[in-house]
Motif scaffolding. Structure first.
Motif, PDB file in Angstrom:
ATOM      1  N   GLY A 111       0.817  -1.207   0.000  1.00 42.61           N
ATOM      2  CA  GLY A 111       0.000   0.000   0.000  1.00 42.61           C
ATOM      3  C   GLY A 111       0.852   1.257   0.000  1.00 42.61           C
ATOM      4  N   TRP A 112       0.235   2.321  -0.439  1.00 40.14           N
ATOM      5  CA  TRP A 112       0.822   3.663  -0.351  1.00 40.14           C
ATOM      6  C   TRP A 112      -0.105   4.524   0.509  1.00 40.14           C
ATOM      7  CZ3 TRP A 112       5.594   5.067  -1.831  1.00 40.14           C
ATOM      8  CH2 TRP A 112       6.252   4.288  -2.778  1.00 40.14           C
ATOM      9  N   PHE A 113       0.494   5.263   1.402  1.00 37.54           N
ATOM     10  CA  PHE A 113      -0.214   6.213   2.240  1.00 37.54           C
ATOM     11  C   PHE A 113       0.510   7.545   2.130  1.00 37.54           C
ATOM     12  CE2 PHE A 113      -3.118   3.593   4.826  1.00 37.54           C
ATOM     13  CZ  PHE A 113      -2.705   2.332   4.422  1.00 37.54           C
ATOM     14  N   ARG A 114      -0.131   8.604   2.596  1.00 37.35           N
ATOM     15  CA  ARG A 114       0.524   9.906   2.605  1.00 37.35           C
ATOM     16  C   ARG A 114       0.096  10.690   3.836  1.00 37.35           C
ATOM     17  NH1 ARG A 114      -2.516  12.755  -2.606  1.00 37.35           N
ATOM     18  NH2 ARG A 114      -4.564  13.070  -1.611  1.00 37.35           N
ATOM     19  N   GLN A 115       0.978  11.593   4.220  1.00 32.99           N
ATOM     20  CA  GLN A 115       0.687  12.431   5.377  1.00 32.99           C
ATOM     21  C   GLN A 115       1.148  13.849   5.097  1.00 32.99           C
ATOM     22  OE1 GLN A 115       2.339  10.955   9.069  1.00 32.99           O
ATOM     23  NE2 GLN A 115       0.865  12.128  10.272  1.00 32.99           N
TER      24      GLN A 115
ATOM     25  N   PRO B 299       1.381  17.943   6.293  1.00 33.24           N
ATOM     26  CA  PRO B 299       1.646  18.606   7.575  1.00 33.24           C
ATOM     27  C   PRO B 299       0.368  18.889   8.336  1.00 33.24           C
ATOM     28  CG  PRO B 299       2.977  19.582   5.858  1.00 33.24           C
ATOM     29  CD  PRO B 299       2.038  18.637   5.169  1.00 33.24           C
ATOM     30  N   GLY B 300       0.346  18.504   9.606  1.00 33.81           N
ATOM     31  CA  GLY B 300      -0.805  18.768  10.448  1.00 33.81           C
ATOM     32  C   GLY B 300      -1.992  17.855  10.226  1.00 33.81           C
ATOM     33  N   LYS B 301      -1.826  16.856   9.358  1.00 39.43           N
ATOM     34  CA  LYS B 301      -2.935  15.936   9.067  1.00 39.43           C
ATOM     35  C   LYS B 301      -2.537  14.501   9.399  1.00 39.43           C
ATOM     36  CE  LYS B 301      -5.091  18.694   5.429  1.00 39.43           C
ATOM     37  NZ  LYS B 301      -5.668  18.672   4.061  1.00 39.43           N
ATOM     38  N   GLU B 302      -3.553  13.660   9.511  1.00 37.93           N
ATOM     39  CA  GLU B 302      -3.298  12.249   9.763  1.00 37.93           C
ATOM     40  C   GLU B 302      -2.844  11.542   8.485  1.00 37.93           C
ATOM     41  OE1 GLU B 302      -6.431  11.501  13.456  1.00 37.93           O
ATOM     42  OE2 GLU B 302      -6.689  10.455  11.553  1.00 37.93           O
ATOM     43  N   ARG B 303      -2.161  10.452   8.679  1.00 37.86           N
ATOM     44  CA  ARG B 303      -1.749   9.640   7.538  1.00 37.86           C
ATOM     45  C   ARG B 303      -2.993   9.034   6.889  1.00 37.86           C
ATOM     46  NH1 ARG B 303       3.488   5.944   8.425  1.00 37.86           N
ATOM     47  NH2 ARG B 303       4.050   7.972   9.310  1.00 37.86           N
ATOM     48  N   GLU B 304      -3.055   9.090   5.561  1.00 39.38           N
ATOM     49  CA  GLU B 304      -4.242   8.618   4.867  1.00 39.38           C
ATOM     50  C   GLU B 304      -3.891   7.631   3.770  1.00 39.38           C
ATOM     51  OE1 GLU B 304      -6.260  11.916   3.037  1.00 39.38           O
ATOM     52  OE2 GLU B 304      -4.680  12.233   1.558  1.00 39.38           O
ATOM     53  N   PHE B 305      -4.850   6.772   3.494  1.00 40.24           N
ATOM     54  CA  PHE B 305      -4.717   5.770   2.447  1.00 40.24           C
ATOM     55  C   PHE B 305      -4.687   6.421   1.076  1.00 40.24           C
ATOM     56  CE2 PHE B 305      -5.357   1.955   0.115  1.00 40.24           C
ATOM     57  CZ  PHE B 305      -6.324   2.216  -0.839  1.00 40.24           C
ATOM     58  N   VAL B 306      -3.820   5.891   0.202  1.00 39.97           N
ATOM     59  CA  VAL B 306      -3.755   6.369  -1.178  1.00 39.97           C
ATOM     60  C   VAL B 306      -4.116   5.246  -2.154  1.00 39.97           C
ATOM     61  CG1 VAL B 306      -2.255   7.264  -2.991  1.00 39.97           C
ATOM     62  CG2 VAL B 306      -1.996   8.101  -0.639  1.00 39.97           C
ATOM     63  N   ALA B 307      -3.421   4.107  -2.034  1.00 36.86           N
ATOM     64  CA  ALA B 307      -3.659   3.011  -2.972  1.00 36.86           C
ATOM     65  C   ALA B 307      -3.111   1.720  -2.386  1.00 36.86           C
ATOM     66  CB  ALA B 307      -2.982   3.295  -4.317  1.00 36.86           C
ATOM     67  N   THR B 308      -3.657   0.593  -2.880  1.00 35.81           N
ATOM     68  CA  THR B 308      -3.145  -0.698  -2.462  1.00 35.81           C
ATOM     69  C   THR B 308      -3.303  -1.716  -3.579  1.00 35.81           C
ATOM     70  OG1 THR B 308      -3.198  -2.397  -0.732  1.00 35.81           O
ATOM     71  CG2 THR B 308      -5.312  -1.515  -1.450  1.00 35.81           C
TER      72      THR B 308
ATOM     73  N   SER C  56      -0.946  14.194 -13.296  1.00 35.78           N
ATOM     74  CA  SER C  56      -1.849  15.339 -13.070  1.00 35.78           C
ATOM     75  C   SER C  56      -1.799  15.771 -11.604  1.00 35.78           C
ATOM     76  CB  SER C  56      -3.285  14.974 -13.469  1.00 35.78           C
ATOM     77  OG  SER C  56      -3.350  14.584 -14.813  1.00 35.78           O
ATOM     78  N   LEU C  57      -0.606  15.928 -11.108  1.00 35.30           N
ATOM     79  CA  LEU C  57      -0.438  16.249  -9.690  1.00 35.30           C
ATOM     80  C   LEU C  57      -1.013  17.624  -9.359  1.00 35.30           C
ATOM     81  CD1 LEU C  57       3.066  14.697  -9.202  1.00 35.30           C
ATOM     82  CD2 LEU C  57       1.072  14.178  -7.800  1.00 35.30           C
ATOM     83  N   LYS C  58      -1.529  17.714  -8.141  1.00 41.59           N
ATOM     84  CA  LYS C  58      -2.136  18.941  -7.632  1.00 41.59           C
ATOM     85  C   LYS C  58      -1.405  19.370  -6.367  1.00 41.59           C
ATOM     86  CE  LYS C  58      -6.684  17.211  -9.090  1.00 41.59           C
ATOM     87  NZ  LYS C  58      -8.061  16.879  -8.617  1.00 41.59           N
ATOM     88  N   PRO C  59      -1.463  20.655  -6.038  1.00 40.33           N
ATOM     89  CA  PRO C  59      -0.815  21.103  -4.792  1.00 40.33           C
ATOM     90  C   PRO C  59      -1.299  20.325  -3.565  1.00 40.33           C
ATOM     91  CG  PRO C  59      -1.344  22.981  -6.157  1.00 40.33           C
ATOM     92  CD  PRO C  59      -1.951  21.791  -6.833  1.00 40.33           C
ATOM     93  N   GLU C  60      -2.551  19.904  -3.574  1.00 40.52           N
ATOM     94  CA  GLU C  60      -3.069  19.158  -2.420  1.00 40.52           C
ATOM     95  C   GLU C  60      -2.521  17.735  -2.327  1.00 40.52           C
ATOM     96  OE1 GLU C  60      -4.826  20.844  -4.734  1.00 40.52           O
ATOM     97  OE2 GLU C  60      -6.712  19.799  -5.231  1.00 40.52           O
ATOM     98  N   ASP C  61      -1.753  17.308  -3.313  1.00 39.64           N
ATOM     99  CA  ASP C  61      -1.066  16.014  -3.225  1.00 39.64           C
ATOM    100  C   ASP C  61       0.243  16.120  -2.452  1.00 39.64           C
ATOM    101  OD1 ASP C  61      -2.063  15.461  -6.617  1.00 39.64           O
ATOM    102  OD2 ASP C  61      -2.968  14.561  -4.827  1.00 39.64           O
ATOM    103  N   THR C  62       0.632  17.323  -2.092  1.00 38.89           N
ATOM    104  CA  THR C  62       1.860  17.516  -1.330  1.00 38.89           C
ATOM    105  C   THR C  62       1.786  16.804   0.015  1.00 38.89           C
ATOM    106  OG1 THR C  62       2.347  19.645  -2.377  1.00 38.89           O
ATOM    107  CG2 THR C  62       3.314  19.237  -0.209  1.00 38.89           C
ATOM    108  N   ALA C  63       2.767  15.954   0.263  1.00 37.98           N
ATOM    109  CA  ALA C  63       2.774  15.143   1.484  1.00 37.98           C
ATOM    110  C   ALA C  63       4.036  14.298   1.498  1.00 37.98           C
ATOM    111  CB  ALA C  63       1.554  14.234   1.540  1.00 37.98           C
ATOM    112  N   VAL C  64       4.274  13.668   2.636  1.00 38.67           N
ATOM    113  CA  VAL C  64       5.251  12.591   2.701  1.00 38.67           C
ATOM    114  C   VAL C  64       4.513  11.302   2.356  1.00 38.67           C
ATOM    115  CG1 VAL C  64       6.853  11.296   4.139  1.00 38.67           C
ATOM    116  CG2 VAL C  64       6.614  13.782   4.443  1.00 38.67           C
TER     117      VAL C  64
END
Length: 123
Positions: A34-38, A40-49, A84-92
Motif C-alpha cells: 500500500g501507499w499512504f501519505r501524510q 503537515p498537520g494531518k493524519e496519515r491517509e490511504f492512497v492506494a493498495t 496530473s499532480l495537484k498542490p493538495e497532493d503535497t505530502a510525505v
C-alpha cells in the motif's frame, strides 16, 4: 520485511512523478502493498493498495484516475505512478506491507512501513 521508498521530489502542478518502494527480507509476492501519505498537520491517509491474492488494486477517491499502483514481484518493488499532480497532493508518501488475504485501507492494518519520501507540488 524492510521497505525503502524513493522517487519523491518537487514538481509543478499538472506534472508527474513515479515513486518506488523496494522490499527486502520477506516474500514480497505474499504481501499486500500500500501507499499512504501524510500532509503537515494531518493524519496519515490511504492512497492506494494492491492485493497479493487477487492482483486487484484500490484507490482513494482523491487520486482515482490520476495515480496508478503496480508491482514487480521479480524486483520486489511496488510503484506509484502519479499524474496530473495537484498542490493538495503535497505530502510525505509512505509504502507499507501487510499479510492479509484481502484489501486493507487503514494505517493500523499494515505491519511494515518504509521511511517516507517527500512529494511537493507547486502551483
Amino acid at each position: 520485511v524492510q521497505l525503502q521508498a524513493s522517487g519523491g521530489g518537487l514538481v509543478q502542478a499538472g506534472g508527474s512523478l513515479r515513486l518506488s518502494c523496494a522490499a527486502s527480507g520477506g516474500t514480497f509476492s505474499n504481501y499486500n502493498m500500500g501507499w499512504f501519505r501524510q500532509a503537515p498537520g494531518k493524519e496519515r491517509e490511504f492512497v492506494a493498495t494492491t492485493v497479493w491474492t487477487t492482483g486487484n488494486t484500490y484507490y482513494a477517491d482523491s487520486v482515482k484516475g490520476r495515480f496508478t499502483i503496480s508491482r514487480d514481484n521479480a524486483k520486489n518493488t511496488v510503484y506509484l505512478q502519479m499524474n496530473s499532480l495537484k498542490p493538495e497532493d503535497t505530502a510525505v508518501y509512505y509504502c507499507a506491507a501487510d499479510t492479509s488475504y484481502s484489501a486493507r485501507f487503514s494505517v493500523t492494518h499494515y505491519d511494515y512501513w518504509g521511511q517516507g519520501t517527500q512529494v511537493t507540488v507547486s502551483s
